[in-house]
Design an enzyme around this catalytic site. Structure first.
Site, PDB file in Angstrom:
ATOM      1  N   ARG A 126      87.351  15.846  65.234  1.00  0.00           N
ATOM      2  CA  ARG A 126      85.969  15.326  66.179  1.00  0.00           C
ATOM      3  C   ARG A 126      86.753  14.687  67.493  1.00  0.00           C
ATOM      4  NH1 ARG A 126      84.583  13.063  60.814  1.00  0.00           N
ATOM      5  NH2 ARG A 126      82.972  14.530  60.007  1.00  0.00           N
ATOM      6  N   LYS A 148      83.813  20.511  81.229  1.00  0.00           N
ATOM      7  CA  LYS A 148      83.264  21.646  80.766  1.00  0.00           C
ATOM      8  C   LYS A 148      84.192  22.499  79.786  1.00  0.00           C
ATOM      9  CE  LYS A 148      78.990  22.327  83.514  1.00  0.00           C
ATOM     10  NZ  LYS A 148      78.621  23.256  84.492  1.00  0.00           N
ATOM     11  N   GLU A 190      85.591  29.940  94.551  1.00  0.00           N
ATOM     12  CA  GLU A 190      85.360  28.804  94.176  1.00  0.00           C
ATOM     13  C   GLU A 190      85.664  27.793  95.325  1.00  0.00           C
ATOM     14  OE1 GLU A 190      83.168  28.493  91.630  1.00  0.00           O
ATOM     15  OE2 GLU A 190      83.816  29.768  90.003  1.00  0.00           O
ATOM     16  N   LYS A 232      84.399  18.136  93.890  1.00  0.00           N
ATOM     17  CA  LYS A 232      84.012  18.251  92.279  1.00  0.00           C
ATOM     18  C   LYS A 232      84.141  16.712  91.854  1.00  0.00           C
ATOM     19  CE  LYS A 232      83.912  20.858  88.246  1.00  0.00           C
ATOM     20  NZ  LYS A 232      84.177  22.031  87.583  1.00  0.00           N
ATOM     21  N   GLU A 242      75.307  17.464  83.838  1.00  0.00           N
ATOM     22  CA  GLU A 242      74.517  18.314  84.494  1.00  0.00           C
ATOM     23  C   GLU A 242      73.069  18.197  84.269  1.00  0.00           C
ATOM     24  OE1 GLU A 242      76.261  22.210  85.273  1.00  0.00           O
ATOM     25  OE2 GLU A 242      74.250  23.055  85.267  1.00  0.00           O
ATOM     26  N   ARG A 246      74.907  17.916  89.459  1.00  0.00           N
ATOM     27  CA  ARG A 246      76.131  18.861  88.935  1.00  0.00           C
ATOM     28  C   ARG A 246      75.594  20.298  89.032  1.00  0.00           C
ATOM     29  NH1 ARG A 246      80.746  18.126  84.344  1.00  0.00           N
ATOM     30  NH2 ARG A 246      81.840  20.198  84.877  1.00  0.00           N
ATOM     31  N   ASN A 250      77.127  25.479  90.526  1.00  0.00           N
ATOM     32  CA  ASN A 250      76.836  26.625  90.140  1.00  0.00           C
ATOM     33  C   ASN A 250      76.126  27.691  91.289  1.00  0.00           C
ATOM     34  OD1 ASN A 250      77.759  26.208  87.613  1.00  0.00           O
ATOM     35  ND2 ASN A 250      75.790  25.393  87.065  1.00  0.00           N
ATOM     36  N   HIS A 253      76.464  31.405  90.998  1.00  0.00           N
ATOM     37  CA  HIS A 253      76.744  31.805  89.487  1.00  0.00           C
ATOM     38  C   HIS A 253      75.304  32.598  88.851  1.00  0.00           C
ATOM     39  CE1 HIS A 253      80.063  29.158  90.343  1.00  0.00           C
ATOM     40  NE2 HIS A 253      80.520  29.399  89.225  1.00  0.00           N
ATOM     41  N   HIS A 257      76.779  35.743  87.055  1.00  0.00           N
ATOM     42  CA  HIS A 257      76.788  35.909  85.711  1.00  0.00           C
ATOM     43  C   HIS A 257      76.099  37.328  85.251  1.00  0.00           C
ATOM     44  CE1 HIS A 257      77.477  31.527  84.167  1.00  0.00           C
ATOM     45  NE2 HIS A 257      78.554  32.012  84.776  1.00  0.00           N
ATOM     46  N   HIS A 270      85.531  36.571  86.974  1.00  0.00           N
ATOM     47  CA  HIS A 270      84.579  35.465  87.309  1.00  0.00           C
ATOM     48  C   HIS A 270      84.342  35.228  88.684  1.00  0.00           C
ATOM     49  CE1 HIS A 270      81.859  32.016  86.459  1.00  0.00           C
ATOM     50  NE2 HIS A 270      83.070  31.198  87.177  1.00  0.00           N
TER      51      HIS A 270
HETATM   52  P1  NAD Z   1      92.050  33.580  83.395  1.00  0.00           P
HETATM   53  O1  NAD Z   1      92.225  32.193  82.822  1.00  0.00           O
HETATM   54  O2  NAD Z   1      91.704  34.785  82.805  1.00  0.00           O
HETATM   55  O3  NAD Z   1      93.598  33.667  84.499  1.00  0.00           O
HETATM   56  C1  NAD Z   1      93.819  34.767  85.129  1.00  0.00           C
HETATM   57  C2  NAD Z   1      94.901  35.733  85.041  1.00  0.00           C
HETATM   58  O4  NAD Z   1      95.967  35.108  85.666  1.00  0.00           O
HETATM   59  C3  NAD Z   1      95.146  35.920  83.395  1.00  0.00           C
HETATM   60  O5  NAD Z   1      95.709  37.216  83.256  1.00  0.00           O
HETATM   61  C4  NAD Z   1      96.074  34.791  83.313  1.00  0.00           C
HETATM   62  O6  NAD Z   1      97.342  35.149  82.330  1.00  0.00           O
HETATM   63  C5  NAD Z   1      97.041  35.038  84.569  1.00  0.00           C
HETATM   64  N1  NAD Z   1      97.762  33.784  85.028  1.00  0.00           N
HETATM   65  C6  NAD Z   1      97.336  32.537  84.963  1.00  0.00           C
HETATM   66  N2  NAD Z   1      98.204  31.632  85.657  1.00  0.00           N
HETATM   67  C7  NAD Z   1      99.135  32.576  86.175  1.00  0.00           C
HETATM   68  C8  NAD Z   1     100.298  32.617  87.090  1.00  0.00           C
HETATM   69  N3  NAD Z   1     100.616  31.152  87.561  1.00  0.00           N
HETATM   70  N4  NAD Z   1     101.004  33.420  87.263  1.00  0.00           N
HETATM   71  C9  NAD Z   1     100.718  34.683  87.069  1.00  0.00           C
HETATM   72  N5  NAD Z   1      99.662  34.936  86.172  1.00  0.00           N
HETATM   73  C10 NAD Z   1      98.952  33.862  85.916  1.00  0.00           C
HETATM   74  O7  NAD Z   1      90.853  33.293  84.717  1.00  0.00           O
HETATM   75  P2  NAD Z   1      90.743  32.047  85.690  1.00  0.00           P
HETATM   76  O8  NAD Z   1      90.177  32.741  86.843  1.00  0.00           O
HETATM   77  O9  NAD Z   1      91.460  31.091  85.642  1.00  0.00           O
HETATM   78  O10 NAD Z   1      89.358  31.332  84.771  1.00  0.00           O
HETATM   79  C11 NAD Z   1      88.384  32.019  84.383  1.00  0.00           C
HETATM   80  C12 NAD Z   1      87.553  31.375  83.303  1.00  0.00           C
HETATM   81  O11 NAD Z   1      87.274  30.015  83.751  1.00  0.00           O
HETATM   82  C13 NAD Z   1      86.245  31.761  82.752  1.00  0.00           C
HETATM   83  O12 NAD Z   1      86.357  32.062  81.357  1.00  0.00           O
HETATM   84  C14 NAD Z   1      85.036  30.982  83.348  1.00  0.00           C
HETATM   85  O13 NAD Z   1      84.160  31.035  82.532  1.00  0.00           O
HETATM   86  C15 NAD Z   1      85.931  29.657  83.280  1.00  0.00           C
HETATM   87  N6  NAD Z   1      85.438  28.779  84.024  1.00  0.00           N
HETATM   88  C16 NAD Z   1      85.096  27.494  83.700  1.00  0.00           C
HETATM   89  C17 NAD Z   1      84.710  26.306  84.396  1.00  0.00           C
HETATM   90  C18 NAD Z   1      84.377  25.109  83.704  1.00  0.00           C
HETATM   91  O14 NAD Z   1      83.769  24.126  84.457  1.00  0.00           O
HETATM   92  N7  NAD Z   1      84.840  24.937  82.619  1.00  0.00           N
HETATM   93  C19 NAD Z   1      84.439  26.648  85.670  1.00  0.00           C
HETATM   94  C20 NAD Z   1      84.717  27.950  86.367  1.00  0.00           C
HETATM   95  C21 NAD Z   1      85.336  28.933  85.626  1.00  0.00           C
HETATM   96  N1  GLY Z   2      82.168  25.053  87.262  1.00  0.00           N
HETATM   97  C1  GLY Z   2      80.572  24.409  87.249  1.00  0.00           C
HETATM   98  C2  GLY Z   2      80.736  22.849  87.020  1.00  0.00           C
HETATM   99  O1  GLY Z   2      82.014  22.635  86.466  1.00  0.00           O
HETATM  100  O2  GLY Z   2      79.909  22.461  86.463  1.00  0.00           O
END
Ligand code: NAD
Ligand code: GLY
Length: 371
Positions: A126, A148, A190, A232, A242, A246, A250, A253, A257, A270
């Site tokens: 939890r 998130k 972003e 942010k 949100e 907040r 998006n 987005h 999406h 993404h």
């Molecule tokens: P990712 O985590 O898939 O990373 C991208 C690629 O880069 C992967 O292959 C990873 O292994 C590689 N990588 C990571 N760091 C590296 C480095 N320093 N050197 C070499 N390779 C490296 O993608 P991302 O763009 O970081 O994240 C996308 C995800 O984030 C999506 O699932 C999206 O939904 C999520 N997201 C979440 C939020 C939130 O608020 N929680 C906001 C935006 C996006």
């Molecule tokens: N990436 C959108 C949020 O964190 O609310």
């Protein structure tokens, strides 16, 4: 621009859930970086098979001395693995190694690792403490900040998750030097987002420094990460869950999406989908009479200079617009099938609103046909 070798801190102010985001080069390998993290017997590093060979040893070394036992789980790499089965690998590691309520999880990787580790931390016993160590630009400027967490469901992206704040975010700018170019561009989408929704001076700065950013100039990256996190932090501090403002984070987005889901997750990254989605949302804002076409063209040009596509993909040869709309109705902001869009109300200010179906159809058709 400030010297990026001197770390900066941006604070997320959420009462007892407040935490610092530290930003600087080489931070992840220093033991002192983690001084604010609560003490525990065990730590679990969650990373993936791509990031582990690059940075796991450095992190492990920094944590040695602070934790008696340090375990690692290396997940398969990719959005396709942001699912229950992969999440379970984290729980298997925690339970298999007798992790207790104080065990600290360290998310070392991009947004996929961060979102999954956060959800595991939110639900294991939890709730256990966790630290975000984002290693992609996208994760440093967005996904690691604000709490998130989620995994995907076959029927929708990020549909299963929780709001759960980390204890610390460590943005080690040096990690951005190993990022593949396509991932750097995705992260820049972003960064670009924050200007039109909140700070036109930052959009001006981003335009002036876009070549330095794509060339990975350390000082330019340091400023981009810091200013993005500040904006942010300001928004999340006002609306953690949100219920209102907040949602402006998006921008792009809702269309984005639809691109991701319509093409199949992973075909467009993404950030790539968000970049093109912002072009579409800007066109919608213009058709709603909120911004001039010159603003749409300015934003489109910047997105292109970041190395991102500005022409939307056709996701279905026969019923493209209907397919876009179908995916957009599944967006988390939709209410009873009524799609809500983040629009630019005036440059530097965003709002959430509906738009006439016919207008949205025109925007999709226009953006899929024109560069
Ligand atoms: P990712 O985590 O898939 O990373 C991208 C690629 O880069 C992967 O292959 C990873 O292994 C590689 N990588 C990571 N760091 C590296 C480095 N320093 N050197 C070499 N390779 C490296 O993608 P991302 O763009 O970081 O994240 C996308 C995800 O984030 C999506 O699932 C999206 O939904 C999520 N997201 C979440 C939020 C939130 O608020 N929680 C906001 C935006 C996006
Ligand atoms: N990436 C959108 C949020 O964190 O609310």
């Amino acid at each position: 621009m400030k010297d990026q070798t001197i770390p900066t801190t941006v604070q997320i102010a959420l009462d007892e859930r407040s935490y610092p985001i530290v930003i600087g080069a080489g931070l992840l390998g220093h033991a002192t970086t983690y001084a604010v993290v609560p003490p525990a017997a065990t730590a679990l590093i969650v990373t993936n098979t791509t990031v582990a060979p690059l940075y796991e040893a450095k992190l492990r070394q920094a944590l040695t001395g602070r934790y008696k036992q340090i375990h690692t789980v290396r997940l398969p790499d990719g959005e396709a693995y942001k699912d229950w089965a992969t999440l379970n690998q984290i729980f298997d590691a925690l339970l298999g190694q007798g992790a207790d309520r104080k065990t600290v999880l360290f998310a070392l990787g991009g947004g996929v690792v961060g979102d999954m580790t956060g959800f595991a931390a939110a639900s294991y016993m939890r709730g256990v403490p966790f630290v975000q160590i984002p290693t992609t630009l996208l994760a440093q400027v967005d996904s690691s900040v604000g709490g998130k967490t989620a995994i995907n469901h076959p029927l929708g992206k990020n549909m299963i998750g929780a709001f759960y704040q980390p204890r610390l975010v460590v943005c080690d700018l040096a990690t951005l030097q190993t990022l593949p170019p396509r991932e750097l561009s995705a992260g820049l989408a972003e960064v670009i987002k924050y200007g039109p929704i909140a700070d036109m001076a930052f959009l001006d700065w981003t335009e002036q420094h876009i070549d330095a950013l794509t060339a990975r100039d350390p000082a330019a990256l340091a400023h981009a990460v810091q200013r993005s996190c500040e904006i942010k932090a300001e928004v999340v501090g006002q609306d953690e869950r949100e219920s209102g403002i907040r949602a402006i984070l998006n921008f792009g987005h809702t269309f984005g999406h639809a691109i991701e889901a319509g093409l199949g997750f992973g075909v467009w990254l993404h950030g790539e989908a968000v970049g093109c989605g912002m072009v579409m949302a800007a066109h919608l804002s213009q058709r709603l009479g909120l911004v001039e076409m010159a603003f749409v063209e300015r934003l489109t040009a910047l997105i292109a200079r970041a190395g991102l596509a500005t022409k939307a993909p056709v996701i279905d040869k026969e019923h493209n617009v209907d397919h876009y709309l179908g995916h957009m109705r599944l967006d988390k902001k939709a209410e009873g099938g009524d799609i809500k869009f983040v629009v630019i109300q005036s440059p530097g200010q965003a709002a959430v609103q509906s738009a006439p179906d016919a207008m949205v159809r025109e925007v999709i058709a226009h953006c899929c046909a024109n560069p």
